[in-house]
Design an enzyme around this catalytic site. Structure first.
Site, short mmCIF file in Angstrom:
data_model
loop_
_atom_site.label_atom_id
_atom_site.label_comp_id
_atom_site.label_asym_id
_atom_site.label_seq_id
_atom_site.Cartn_x
_atom_site.Cartn_y
_atom_site.Cartn_z
N GLY A 66 37.70 39.31 46.85
CA GLY A 66 37.73 40.55 47.62
C GLY A 66 38.95 40.76 48.50
CB SER A 67 42.31 39.21 48.72
OG SER A 67 42.93 39.46 47.48
CG ASN A 68 43.55 43.63 45.58
OD1 ASN A 68 44.62 44.15 45.84
ND2 ASN A 68 43.45 42.57 44.78
CG MET A 116 35.98 39.31 37.16
SD MET A 116 37.73 39.66 36.97
CE MET A 116 38.12 38.49 35.69
NE ARG A 117 29.58 41.67 34.64
CZ ARG A 117 28.72 40.90 34.04
NH1 ARG A 117 28.42 41.10 32.78
NH2 ARG A 117 28.14 39.91 34.69
CG LEU A 120 33.90 50.20 34.37
CD1 LEU A 120 34.27 51.26 35.41
CD2 LEU A 120 32.63 49.47 34.77
CG ASN A 128 41.71 47.65 37.19
OD1 ASN A 128 41.11 46.95 38.00
ND2 ASN A 128 42.27 47.14 36.10
CG HIS A 167 46.30 44.01 34.97
ND1 HIS A 167 45.19 43.29 34.56
CD2 HIS A 167 47.36 43.48 34.30
CE1 HIS A 167 45.57 42.38 33.67
NE2 HIS A 167 46.88 42.48 33.50
CG ASP A 195 43.48 45.05 32.26
OD1 ASP A 195 42.77 45.44 33.19
OD2 ASP A 195 43.47 43.87 31.83
#
Ligand code: GRF
Length: 204
Positions: free
Chosen positions: A12-14, A92-93, A95, A109, A111, A147
Protein backbone atom coordinates in the site's frame (compact mmCIF):
# COMPACT_ATOMS: atom_id res chain seq x y z
CA UNK A 1 -16.03 16.46 -4.21
CA UNK A 2 -14.03 14.28 -6.61
CA UNK A 3 -14.01 10.80 -5.06
CA UNK A 4 -11.56 7.98 -5.62
CA UNK A 5 -11.72 4.29 -4.72
CA UNK A 6 -8.42 2.44 -4.31
CA UNK A 7 -7.90 -1.30 -4.88
CA UNK A 8 -4.70 -2.73 -3.40
CA UNK A 9 -3.39 -6.18 -2.55
CA UNK A 10 0.02 -5.48 -1.05
CA UNK A 11 1.93 -3.06 1.09
CA UNK A 12 0.00 0.00 0.00
CA UNK A 13 2.87 2.45 -0.43
CA UNK A 14 1.18 4.01 -3.47
CA UNK A 15 -2.07 4.42 -1.54
CA UNK A 16 -0.08 6.13 1.22
CA UNK A 17 1.65 8.41 -1.32
CA UNK A 18 -1.71 9.44 -2.79
CA UNK A 19 -3.21 10.16 0.64
CA UNK A 20 -0.16 12.16 1.75
CA UNK A 21 -0.16 14.22 -1.44
CA UNK A 22 -3.88 15.00 -1.16
CA UNK A 23 -3.30 16.21 2.40
CA UNK A 24 -0.13 18.15 1.66
CA UNK A 25 -1.64 19.96 -1.33
CA UNK A 26 -5.06 20.30 0.34
CA UNK A 27 -6.71 18.87 -2.78
CA UNK A 28 -10.50 18.57 -2.99
CA UNK A 29 -10.25 14.80 -3.42
CA UNK A 30 -11.98 12.33 -1.14
CA UNK A 31 -10.83 8.72 -0.79
CA UNK A 32 -14.24 7.07 -0.60
CA UNK A 33 -13.15 3.50 -0.08
CA UNK A 34 -10.14 1.18 -0.05
CA UNK A 35 -10.80 -2.39 -1.17
CA UNK A 36 -8.49 -5.37 -1.03
CA UNK A 37 -8.59 -9.04 -1.94
CA UNK A 38 -6.02 -9.74 0.76
CA UNK A 39 -6.90 -9.43 4.43
CA UNK A 40 -3.18 -9.05 5.22
CA UNK A 41 -2.75 -6.06 2.90
CA UNK A 42 -1.22 -3.11 4.66
CA UNK A 43 -3.50 -0.89 2.58
CA UNK A 44 -6.40 -1.85 4.86
CA UNK A 45 -4.43 -0.76 7.93
CA UNK A 46 -3.49 2.52 6.27
CA UNK A 47 -7.16 3.16 5.46
CA UNK A 48 -8.21 2.31 8.98
CA UNK A 49 -5.66 4.70 10.44
CA UNK A 50 -6.88 7.47 8.14
CA UNK A 51 -10.53 6.81 8.93
CA UNK A 52 -11.31 5.73 5.37
CA UNK A 53 -13.97 3.12 4.69
CA UNK A 54 -12.22 -0.15 3.85
CA UNK A 55 -13.18 -3.69 3.13
CA UNK A 56 -11.57 -6.99 2.19
CA UNK A 57 -13.43 -8.76 -0.59
CA UNK A 58 -11.58 -12.06 -1.03
CA UNK A 59 -11.59 -14.31 -4.06
CA UNK A 60 -11.32 -17.96 -3.21
CA UNK A 61 -11.76 -19.65 -6.57
CA UNK A 62 -9.20 -17.92 -8.78
CA UNK A 63 -5.69 -16.57 -8.27
CA UNK A 64 -5.21 -14.02 -11.05
CA UNK A 65 -8.71 -12.68 -11.64
CA UNK A 66 -12.04 -12.30 -9.86
CA UNK A 67 -15.07 -14.50 -10.43
CA UNK A 68 -18.15 -12.72 -11.78
CA UNK A 69 -19.81 -12.77 -8.37
CA UNK A 70 -16.79 -11.22 -6.64
CA UNK A 71 -16.40 -8.56 -9.36
CA UNK A 72 -20.01 -7.65 -8.75
CA UNK A 73 -19.28 -7.05 -5.06
CA UNK A 74 -16.38 -4.74 -5.92
CA UNK A 75 -18.48 -2.81 -8.44
CA UNK A 76 -21.40 -2.51 -6.02
CA UNK A 77 -19.21 -1.09 -3.26
CA UNK A 78 -17.46 1.36 -5.59
CA UNK A 79 -20.83 2.57 -6.94
CA UNK A 80 -22.24 2.85 -3.41
CA UNK A 81 -19.32 5.10 -2.53
CA UNK A 82 -19.97 7.11 -5.72
CA UNK A 83 -16.36 6.99 -6.87
CA UNK A 84 -15.37 9.07 -9.89
CA UNK A 85 -12.11 7.20 -10.38
CA UNK A 86 -10.87 3.72 -9.49
CA UNK A 87 -7.13 3.54 -8.72
CA UNK A 88 -5.43 0.17 -8.88
CA UNK A 89 -2.42 0.36 -6.59
CA UNK A 90 -0.78 -3.03 -6.64
CA UNK A 91 -4.07 -4.88 -7.10
CA UNK A 92 -2.87 -8.31 -8.20
CA UNK A 93 -5.89 -9.33 -10.29
CA UNK A 94 -6.86 -8.70 -13.88
CA UNK A 95 -10.25 -6.98 -14.20
CA UNK A 96 -12.69 -8.41 -16.69
CA UNK A 97 -14.81 -6.65 -19.28
CA UNK A 98 -17.90 -6.35 -17.10
CA UNK A 99 -15.98 -4.45 -14.43
CA UNK A 100 -14.32 -2.23 -17.04
CA UNK A 101 -17.64 -1.43 -18.72
CA UNK A 102 -19.02 -0.14 -15.41
CA UNK A 103 -16.24 2.49 -15.25
CA UNK A 104 -15.34 3.43 -18.84
CA UNK A 105 -11.90 5.14 -18.84
CA UNK A 106 -12.32 5.64 -15.12
CA UNK A 107 -9.90 2.99 -13.94
CA UNK A 108 -6.18 3.71 -13.73
CA UNK A 109 -3.15 1.63 -12.81
CA UNK A 110 0.51 2.09 -12.00
CA UNK A 111 3.06 -0.32 -13.41
CA UNK A 112 6.76 -0.55 -12.50
CA UNK A 113 8.22 -0.29 -16.03
CA UNK A 114 8.14 1.95 -19.06
CA UNK A 115 5.18 0.33 -20.78
CA UNK A 116 4.72 -1.26 -23.26
CA UNK A 117 8.01 -2.86 -22.17
CA UNK A 118 7.87 -5.49 -19.45
CA UNK A 119 4.19 -5.94 -18.61
CA UNK A 120 3.30 -8.55 -15.99
CA UNK A 121 4.95 -9.56 -12.76
CA UNK A 122 8.28 -8.34 -11.32
CA UNK A 123 8.79 -5.85 -14.14
CA UNK A 124 11.94 -4.46 -12.49
CA UNK A 125 13.49 -7.92 -12.60
CA UNK A 126 12.49 -8.36 -16.23
CA UNK A 127 14.22 -5.04 -17.01
CA UNK A 128 17.35 -6.02 -15.12
CA UNK A 129 17.53 -9.44 -16.81
CA UNK A 130 16.99 -7.91 -20.25
CA UNK A 131 19.83 -5.46 -19.69
CA UNK A 132 18.05 -2.20 -20.53
CA UNK A 133 19.86 0.97 -19.47
CA UNK A 134 16.68 2.74 -18.43
CA UNK A 135 13.41 1.59 -16.99
CA UNK A 136 10.83 3.42 -14.87
CA UNK A 137 7.14 3.47 -14.18
CA UNK A 138 3.93 4.24 -16.00
CA UNK A 139 0.43 5.33 -15.09
CA UNK A 140 -2.22 4.29 -17.60
CA UNK A 141 -5.93 3.87 -18.11
CA UNK A 142 -6.95 0.25 -17.75
CA UNK A 143 -8.40 -1.67 -20.64
CA UNK A 144 -8.88 -5.38 -21.18
CA UNK A 145 -5.42 -6.97 -21.18
CA UNK A 146 -2.42 -7.17 -18.89
CA UNK A 147 -0.93 -3.74 -18.23
CA UNK A 148 -2.27 -2.31 -21.46
CA UNK A 149 -4.20 0.90 -22.02
CA UNK A 150 -3.59 4.57 -22.89
CA UNK A 151 -0.48 5.88 -21.14
CA UNK A 152 -0.85 8.92 -18.88
CA UNK A 153 2.50 9.68 -17.19
CA UNK A 154 5.88 7.99 -17.18
CA UNK A 155 9.05 8.51 -15.16
CA UNK A 156 12.46 7.22 -16.12
CA UNK A 157 14.86 5.41 -13.78
CA UNK A 158 18.41 4.55 -14.91
CA UNK A 159 19.55 0.99 -14.35
CA UNK A 160 22.86 1.01 -12.47
CA UNK A 161 25.69 -1.50 -12.81
CA UNK A 162 25.42 -2.47 -9.17
CA UNK A 163 21.60 -2.77 -9.14
CA UNK A 164 19.91 -5.78 -7.58
CA UNK A 165 16.20 -6.41 -8.22
CA UNK A 166 15.51 -4.89 -4.79
CA UNK A 167 17.54 -1.71 -5.26
CA UNK A 168 16.05 -1.09 -8.69
CA UNK A 169 12.50 -1.71 -7.47
CA UNK A 170 13.08 0.72 -4.58
CA UNK A 171 14.16 3.54 -6.93
CA UNK A 172 11.24 2.81 -9.27
CA UNK A 173 8.84 3.01 -6.34
CA UNK A 174 10.21 6.43 -5.35
CA UNK A 175 9.14 7.66 -8.80
CA UNK A 176 5.81 5.85 -8.57
CA UNK A 177 5.06 7.86 -5.45
CA UNK A 178 5.48 11.04 -7.50
CA UNK A 179 3.62 10.20 -10.69
CA UNK A 180 0.65 8.32 -9.24
CA UNK A 181 -0.57 11.15 -6.97
CA UNK A 182 0.05 13.64 -9.79
CA UNK A 183 -1.97 11.49 -12.20
CA UNK A 184 -4.90 11.39 -9.77
CA UNK A 185 -4.69 15.16 -9.34
CA UNK A 186 -4.64 15.87 -13.09
CA UNK A 187 -7.65 13.63 -13.70
CA UNK A 188 -9.57 15.22 -10.80
CA UNK A 189 -8.86 18.65 -12.29
CA UNK A 190 -10.19 17.56 -15.68
CA UNK A 191 -6.78 18.07 -17.30
CA UNK A 192 -6.62 14.66 -18.95
CA UNK A 193 -8.52 13.82 -22.10
CA UNK A 194 -8.49 10.68 -24.22
CA UNK A 195 -8.92 10.93 -27.95
CA UNK A 196 -8.60 7.84 -30.14
CA UNK A 197 -6.92 6.00 -27.26
CA UNK A 198 -4.30 8.72 -26.90
CA UNK A 199 -4.01 10.78 -23.73
CA UNK A 200 -3.74 14.57 -23.93
CA UNK A 201 -2.70 16.59 -20.88
CA UNK A 202 -3.46 20.28 -20.58
CA UNK A 203 -1.64 23.05 -18.67
CA UNK A 204 0.66 21.50 -16.13
C1 GRF B 1 3.93 -1.15 -7.44
O1 GRF B 1 5.26 -1.43 -7.78
C2 GRF B 1 3.08 -0.96 -8.67
O2 GRF B 1 3.79 -0.47 -9.75
C3 GRF B 1 2.59 -2.36 -8.97
O3 GRF B 1 2.40 -2.94 -7.69
C4 GRF B 1 3.26 -2.32 -6.74
C5 GRF B 1 2.41 -1.89 -5.58
O4 GRF B 1 3.20 -1.38 -4.55
N1 GRF B 1 1.38 -2.32 -9.78
P1 GRF B 1 2.55 -0.81 -3.24
O5 GRF B 1 1.68 -1.89 -2.63
O6 GRF B 1 1.77 0.41 -3.58
O7 GRF B 1 3.73 -0.50 -2.36
Amino acid sequence: MFTIGVLASGKGSNLKAILDYIKKEKLPIKTGVVLSDNIESFSLKIAEKEGIEHLCIPEKRHKTFLSAGTEEKYVKKLKECKVDLVCLAGFMRVLKKVFLQEFPWKIINIHPSLLPSFPGLAAWEQALNYGVRFTGCTTHFVEYGIDTGPIILQAVVPVLKEDTPESLHKRIQEKEHLIYPLTVRLISEGKIKILNRRVYISNI
